[in-house]
Design a protein around this motif. Structure first.
Motif, short mmCIF file in Angstrom:
data_model
loop_
_atom_site.label_atom_id
_atom_site.label_comp_id
_atom_site.label_asym_id
_atom_site.label_seq_id
_atom_site.Cartn_x
_atom_site.Cartn_y
_atom_site.Cartn_z
N ALA A 140 5.60 64.85 32.41
CA ALA A 140 6.16 63.57 32.85
C ALA A 140 7.52 63.27 32.22
CB ALA A 140 5.18 62.45 32.52
N ALA A 141 7.95 64.11 31.29
CA ALA A 141 9.16 63.81 30.51
C ALA A 141 10.41 64.46 31.10
CB ALA A 141 8.98 64.30 29.09
N GLN A 142 11.55 63.89 30.78
CA GLN A 142 12.84 64.48 31.11
C GLN A 142 13.52 65.04 29.86
OE1 GLN A 142 14.89 61.25 32.98
NE2 GLN A 142 13.87 61.58 34.94
N ARG A 143 13.25 64.40 28.72
CA ARG A 143 13.80 64.85 27.43
C ARG A 143 12.67 64.86 26.41
NH1 ARG A 143 18.55 60.77 26.11
NH2 ARG A 143 16.81 59.35 26.36
N LEU A 144 12.76 65.78 25.46
CA LEU A 144 11.73 65.89 24.44
C LEU A 144 12.22 65.39 23.10
CD1 LEU A 144 10.34 69.47 25.21
CD2 LEU A 144 9.41 67.26 25.93
N ILE A 145 11.39 64.59 22.47
CA ILE A 145 11.57 64.21 21.08
C ILE A 145 10.54 65.07 20.35
CG2 ILE A 145 11.37 62.37 19.38
CD1 ILE A 145 11.86 60.41 21.76
N THR A 146 11.01 65.98 19.55
CA THR A 146 10.13 66.96 18.92
C THR A 146 9.96 66.64 17.44
OG1 THR A 146 10.97 68.61 20.47
CG2 THR A 146 9.77 69.43 18.55
N PRO A 147 8.78 66.10 17.07
CA PRO A 147 8.55 65.81 15.66
C PRO A 147 8.14 67.08 14.93
CG PRO A 147 6.64 65.14 16.93
CD PRO A 147 7.67 65.65 17.91
N VAL A 148 8.70 67.26 13.76
CA VAL A 148 8.31 68.39 12.91
C VAL A 148 8.05 67.86 11.51
CG1 VAL A 148 9.54 70.14 14.26
CG2 VAL A 148 10.72 69.00 12.39
N ASN A 149 6.99 68.35 10.92
CA ASN A 149 6.69 67.99 9.54
C ASN A 149 7.38 68.98 8.61
OD1 ASN A 149 5.08 65.79 10.20
ND2 ASN A 149 3.26 67.06 10.40
N ALA A 150 7.46 68.60 7.37
CA ALA A 150 8.08 69.46 6.37
C ALA A 150 7.04 70.48 5.90
CB ALA A 150 8.60 68.63 5.21
N ASP A 151 6.74 71.44 6.79
CA ASP A 151 5.79 72.49 6.44
C ASP A 151 6.07 73.73 7.28
OD1 ASP A 151 4.64 72.00 8.98
OD2 ASP A 151 3.09 70.73 8.14
N ASP A 152 5.54 74.84 6.83
CA ASP A 152 5.76 76.09 7.56
C ASP A 152 5.06 76.10 8.90
OD1 ASP A 152 7.52 77.39 5.79
OD2 ASP A 152 5.84 77.88 4.46
N SER A 153 3.99 75.33 9.05
CA SER A 153 3.29 75.28 10.33
C SER A 153 4.21 74.75 11.44
CB SER A 153 2.05 74.40 10.23
OG SER A 153 1.13 74.95 9.34
N SER A 154 5.00 73.75 11.14
CA SER A 154 5.92 73.21 12.15
C SER A 154 6.99 74.24 12.51
CB SER A 154 6.58 71.92 11.66
OG SER A 154 5.67 70.86 11.71
N ARG A 155 7.47 74.97 11.50
CA ARG A 155 8.48 75.99 11.78
C ARG A 155 7.92 77.04 12.73
NH1 ARG A 155 9.23 80.63 9.72
NH2 ARG A 155 7.88 80.27 7.94
N VAL A 156 6.70 77.48 12.48
CA VAL A 156 6.06 78.48 13.34
C VAL A 156 5.75 77.86 14.70
CG1 VAL A 156 3.99 79.90 13.62
CG2 VAL A 156 5.16 79.82 11.41
N ALA A 157 5.31 76.61 14.71
CA ALA A 157 4.96 75.94 15.97
C ALA A 157 6.15 75.79 16.90
CB ALA A 157 4.34 74.57 15.68
N THR A 158 7.36 75.68 16.35
CA THR A 158 8.53 75.55 17.22
C THR A 158 8.73 76.83 18.04
OG1 THR A 158 10.04 76.19 15.44
CG2 THR A 158 9.71 73.84 15.82
N ASN A 159 8.48 77.98 17.43
CA ASN A 159 8.56 79.23 18.20
C ASN A 159 7.51 79.26 19.30
OD1 ASN A 159 10.74 80.47 16.89
ND2 ASN A 159 9.42 81.21 15.25
N ALA A 160 6.31 78.85 18.96
CA ALA A 160 5.23 78.79 19.95
C ALA A 160 5.58 77.81 21.07
CB ALA A 160 3.92 78.41 19.28
N MET A 161 6.23 76.70 20.71
CA MET A 161 6.62 75.71 21.71
C MET A 161 7.55 76.32 22.77
SD MET A 161 8.75 72.15 21.13
CE MET A 161 10.18 73.02 20.51
N PHE A 162 8.52 77.11 22.32
CA PHE A 162 9.42 77.74 23.29
C PHE A 162 8.68 78.71 24.19
CE2 PHE A 162 12.65 76.45 20.12
CZ PHE A 162 13.38 75.62 20.97
N ILE A 163 7.75 79.45 23.65
CA ILE A 163 6.96 80.38 24.47
C ILE A 163 6.13 79.60 25.48
CG2 ILE A 163 5.05 82.03 24.42
CD1 ILE A 163 6.22 83.00 21.69
N LEU A 164 5.51 78.50 25.05
CA LEU A 164 4.70 77.71 25.96
C LEU A 164 5.54 77.04 27.04
CD1 LEU A 164 2.30 76.25 23.30
CD2 LEU A 164 1.64 77.77 25.16
N LEU A 165 6.71 76.53 26.66
CA LEU A 165 7.56 75.84 27.63
C LEU A 165 8.29 76.79 28.57
CD1 LEU A 165 9.26 73.10 25.42
CD2 LEU A 165 7.57 72.73 27.23
N HIS A 166 8.75 77.93 28.03
CA HIS A 166 9.64 78.79 28.78
C HIS A 166 9.10 80.20 29.01
CE1 HIS A 166 12.63 75.65 28.52
NE2 HIS A 166 12.36 75.56 27.23
#
Length: 183
Positions: A14-40
């Motif tokens: 439903a979104a046009q733009r994403l606000i991507t929250p990341v926590n100060a942890d390695d899980s968020s860093r790894v999750a961002t890579n997964a996010m690109f795979i899931l989105l694209h």
């Protein structure tokens, strides 16, 4: 949240733009890579799950995949700026996102000053949002807007919890800055 769930997929759809929250942890860093795979998607597509990913279904049904507009370094402990450990981990996630930007700038919204360096990227896309600590917890628990919180004691599950007016003001200022950035 960069960790996808069905609720995330519905919101992204439903979104046009994403606000991507990341926590100060390695899980968020790894999750961002997964996010690109899931989105694209990934190249080559996964032989079993490739046709069932969000990316392939979005393409199949003609859904536009929204672009990342802002990366919010969530819940940073602050003193004079972000605490060192929080900043270091948030910066590592921003570095990962800058790498994705360098390869696929189309995944991000356009900015008036296209980033040419990691520092530019952080300035254009990353916002640090302080931890709201007690004020945020009490506000959420009571279901009251943060802006209506005043200094004083509030009952939280039978405990009297003190909310400091200065912390409420700092939190409101941080939210105002984020909202101004989003607009």
């Amino acid at each position: 949240n960069p960790s996808f769930s069905i609720y995330t997929e519905l919101a992204v759809s439903a979104a046009q733009r994403l606000i991507t929250p990341v926590n100060a942890d390695d899980s968020s860093r790894v999750a961002t890579n997964a996010m690109f795979i899931l989105l694209h998607g990934q190249t080559p597509p996964h032989p079993i799950y490739g046709t069932w990913t969000y990316a392939s279904q979005a393409q199949r049904y003609g859904l536009a995949v929204p672009q990342i507009h802002v990366i919010v370094g969530n819940r940073l402990t602050q003193y004079d700026g972000a605490a060192t450990a929080f900043k270091a981990l948030s910066d590592a996630t921003a570095d990962t996102l800058f790498s994705a930007f360098s390869t696929h700038p189309i995944y991000f919204t356009e900015t008036p000053n296209p980033p040419q360096s990691l520092t530019d990227f952080r300035d254009e896309y990353a916002v640090a949002l302080r931890d709201f600590n007690t004020a945020g917890v009490v506000s959420a628990h009571l279901g009251r807007p943060l802006s209506s919180m005043e200094q004083g004691y509030y009952e939280v599950h039978g405990q009297q919890v003190k909310v400091n007016a200065d912390r409420v003001s700092e939190c409101i200022q941080a939210l105002d800055e984020l909202i101004a950035y989003i607009d």
